[in-house]
Design an enzyme around this catalytic site. Structure first.
Site, PDB file in Angstrom:
ATOM      1  N   GLU A 423     -49.238  51.719  38.632  1.00 26.03           N
ATOM      2  CA  GLU A 423     -50.529  52.309  38.985  1.00 26.03           C
ATOM      3  C   GLU A 423     -50.412  53.293  40.142  1.00 26.03           C
ATOM      4  O   GLU A 423     -50.514  52.904  41.312  1.00 26.03           O
ATOM      5  CB  GLU A 423     -51.540  51.220  39.389  1.00 26.03           C
ATOM      6  CG  GLU A 423     -52.128  50.468  38.235  1.00 26.03           C
ATOM      7  CD  GLU A 423     -53.169  49.450  38.687  1.00 26.03           C
ATOM      8  OE1 GLU A 423     -53.920  48.976  37.825  1.00 26.03           O
ATOM      9  OE2 GLU A 423     -53.216  49.142  39.899  1.00 26.03           O
ATOM     10  N   GLU A 509     -52.536  46.420  31.292  1.00 26.85           N
ATOM     11  CA  GLU A 509     -53.214  45.476  32.188  1.00 26.85           C
ATOM     12  C   GLU A 509     -54.717  45.680  32.091  1.00 26.85           C
ATOM     13  O   GLU A 509     -55.204  46.812  32.151  1.00 26.85           O
ATOM     14  CB  GLU A 509     -52.745  45.728  33.623  1.00 26.85           C
ATOM     15  CG  GLU A 509     -53.417  44.871  34.675  1.00 26.85           C
ATOM     16  CD  GLU A 509     -52.978  45.296  36.072  1.00 26.85           C
ATOM     17  OE1 GLU A 509     -51.767  45.485  36.296  1.00 26.85           O
ATOM     18  OE2 GLU A 509     -53.859  45.466  36.933  1.00 26.85           O
TER      19      GLU A 509
END
Length: 584
Positions: A423, A509
């Site tokens: 991320e 995710e």
């Protein structure tokens, strides 16, 4: 034989608060939130780094008096990491009273820490108790000696990778060892795990004589004894070491006693892990805006493990039994191993020397990842190797080396998918792309065709930026993350626009809660996302396999680290996610 003593706790380790998280998040941010800990110490890097040839080089011993209590600052906006840890302010006076006394500083180390008093040597050591103060601090790492009120010392700070070694121990005729330890299991991971090593601190060369789980003794200053049965007989005098393997706040050690009676242990890990075998599985290939499995435009569903480091308390689930249970009981087709690298994000970074991730503890984190990868291959599942970072470009060289190694080990298995950047936060797409191209080149040198997934800006949500300037590799997809209660139709529309521009997406995710990871699951918002993923053949992994006090965690506190969970041991999110995966 010395009677176990109630001691003063290791200030910086033992002041940990509950696992309840207080993370906030800005709109649009995702949150695979680690728990917030009060008083987590700025410990030395336990276990050091991998030395040339792959052995574990000892880290430095703690500086004398250098472990002050710490308290968290405000959590970060994304909620994925723990709060920044800063020195605690002085205690305010209680109502009508004086301020609480400050915790004492750690004692100064001896001038030569390697010249501590040796344990008694020679035959006939049965029923002899060896005290903590005989610790060989030179051979040990990541620990310190601290005073016991009334006399004596204890070894404090045993975490993952920490090693406490004692010389001149005679194990002739010894069949088990009583370990006197203290631990407050209500404040840290539900359990910890340590190994007893013979012949040095390096787990890849020393003999592993047995491992034991630690739970709670009722307090860090309350010592109790547990018996560890030795897995093999040993004759002679040598160095005995206690090494932290899993969990956080694993134990404080005040003494151990050699016994001639048999005992039980909780297993013996083989740290020289081999590449496995498994059933054939269909290859994963990008075709236009679709990720296909065996040429079919479809999708798979499964679970993401929590961060792989011990500090965040969920590394205990990184094992073959958990992977097998997810396959057999949940019907999971894919798992994701989230290897902790950095938690560098605005307003909530965890310093690298406190994180205990891959950059300071490469052996332990990579070992956890490989256990999950091997188990997935053995069970005929897909598995994502995730470089779990917010600023992966800062560790480009390490990422290149790591993924080159993973590709050399697993490049022949269709099961394996490489997620090279979890991320990015505010890193621009050109920087992300440049980093990813270097890592992909290392992968392709050993694995020409397995799927690679690349994260996108702003917690892997700005997928259109990647669609406008895609990476020149035929088998690359791009990461999309969401938390159902925070992210809705706007993000789904953005995902569709990116796919219409020709790129494939993979949700590595997602969570059922809001972006902080807290609160109750939003079943309606979750279903809207599942309908979208199903209609567009987008595969996904739910966050997370953990027993933390977080709404997004799939398990309740104290769930077995080896699977076998009843529905009553699943959180509300876990029950919802299990139903989704099992019917996918």
């Amino acid at each position: 034989m010395r009677t176990p003593i109630v001691s003063r706790s290791l200030t910086s380790l033992l002041a940990l608060a509950s696992l309840s998280v207080a993370c906030s998040s800005a709109d649009g941010d995702d949150s695979d939130s680690p728990p917030s800990f009060v008083g987590l110490p700025a410990m030395p890097a336990p276990g050091g780094t991998l030395a040339p040839g792959g052995t574990l080089a000892p880290g430095g011993a703690p500086a004398p008096g250098g472990m002050p209590g710490l308290a968290p600052t405000a959590p970060g906006s994304e909620g994925q990491g723990t709060p920044s840890l800063t020195p605690a302010a002085p205690s305010a006076p209680a109502a009508g009273g004086a301020a609480a006394p400050a915790a004492p500083a750690a004692p100064a180390a001896p001038t030569d820490p390697g010249m501590m008093p040796a344990a008694p040597a020679g035959p006939g050591m049965l029923d002899v108790t060896i005290q903590a103060e005989t610790l060989n601090q030179t051979a040990s790492s990541g620990v310190g000696l601290f005073p016991v009120p009334g006399g004596g010392q204890y070894v404090g700070g045993i975490e993952v990778g920490s090693v406490a070694c004692f010389d001149n121990v005679d194990l002739t005729n010894v069949q088990s060892i009583d370990v006197s330890y203290g631990r407050d299991g209500s404040l840290v991971s539900s359990s910890g795990r340590f190994a007893i090593l013979w012949g040095g601190a390096d787990v890849t060369t020393a003999q592993n004589l047995g491992e034991k789980l630690t739970t709670t003794t009722g307090g860090w200053e309350t010592f109790q004894s547990i018996n560890v049965g030795l897995a093999r007989p040993v004759t002679g005098v040598g160095q005995l070491c206690f090494r932290g393997l899993q969990g956080n706040g694993i134990l404080n050690l005040v003494s151990f006693t050699l016994r001639g009676m048999p005992g039980a242990n909780d297993g013996v890990t083989d740290f020289n892990i081999a590449v496995p075998t498994g059933p054939a599985i269909a290859p994963v290939r990008v075709s236009g805006s679709q990720v296909t499995f065996g040429g079919q435009a479809t999708s798979v569903a499964g679970n993401s493990f929590f961060w792989s480091n011990g500090k965040y308390s969920a590394d205990q689930f990184y094992n073959a039994d958990t992977v097998k249970w997810l396959k057999e009981d949940w019907g999971s087709q894919i798992v994701r191993a989230a290897m902790a690298v950095d938690d560098n994000k605005p307003d909530g970074a965890t310093p690298l020397d406190q994180l205990g991730g891959y950059l300071t503890h490469p052996f332990d984190n990579e070992f956890n990842v490989r256990k999950v990868v091997n188990a997935a291959i053995e069970n005929g599942m897909y598995v994502i190797i995730d470089y779990h970072a917010h600023r992966a470009e800062d560790s480009r060289a390490q990422a290149v080396e790591f993924f080159g190694e993973m590709a050399s080990l697993y490049g022949s298995f269709n099961n394996v998918i490489y997620e090279v950047y979890n991320e990015p936060v505010n890193t621009g797409w050109p920087v992300i792309k440049d980093y990813a191209e270097d890592v992909i080149a290392a992968i392709r040198a050993n694995d020409p065709d397995n799927l690679v997934i690349v994260g996108t800006r702003f917690f892997s949500q700005e997928v259109e930026e990647a669609a406008d300037d895609p990476i020149n590799d035929p088998n690359v997809a791009y990461t999309l993350h969401f938390y159902a209660a925070s992210h809705g139709q706007d993000l789904r529309d953005k995902a569709l626009r990116a796919m219409n521009k020709g790129i494939a997406l993979f949700v590595t995710e997602w969570g059922t809660t809001d972006a902080s990871g807290q609160g109750q699951p939003n079943a309606g918002a979750t279903q809207a996302w599942m309908d979208f993923l199903k209609a567009n053949n987008i595969s996904h992994c739910n966050w997370s396999v953990a027993d933390l006090n977080q709404g997004s965690a799939g398990l309740l506190r104290g769930a077995s680290p080896s699977g076998g969970w009843s529905n009553a041991q699943l959180s509300q999110s876990g029950q919802l996610v299990k139903n989704i995966i099992s019917s996918w």
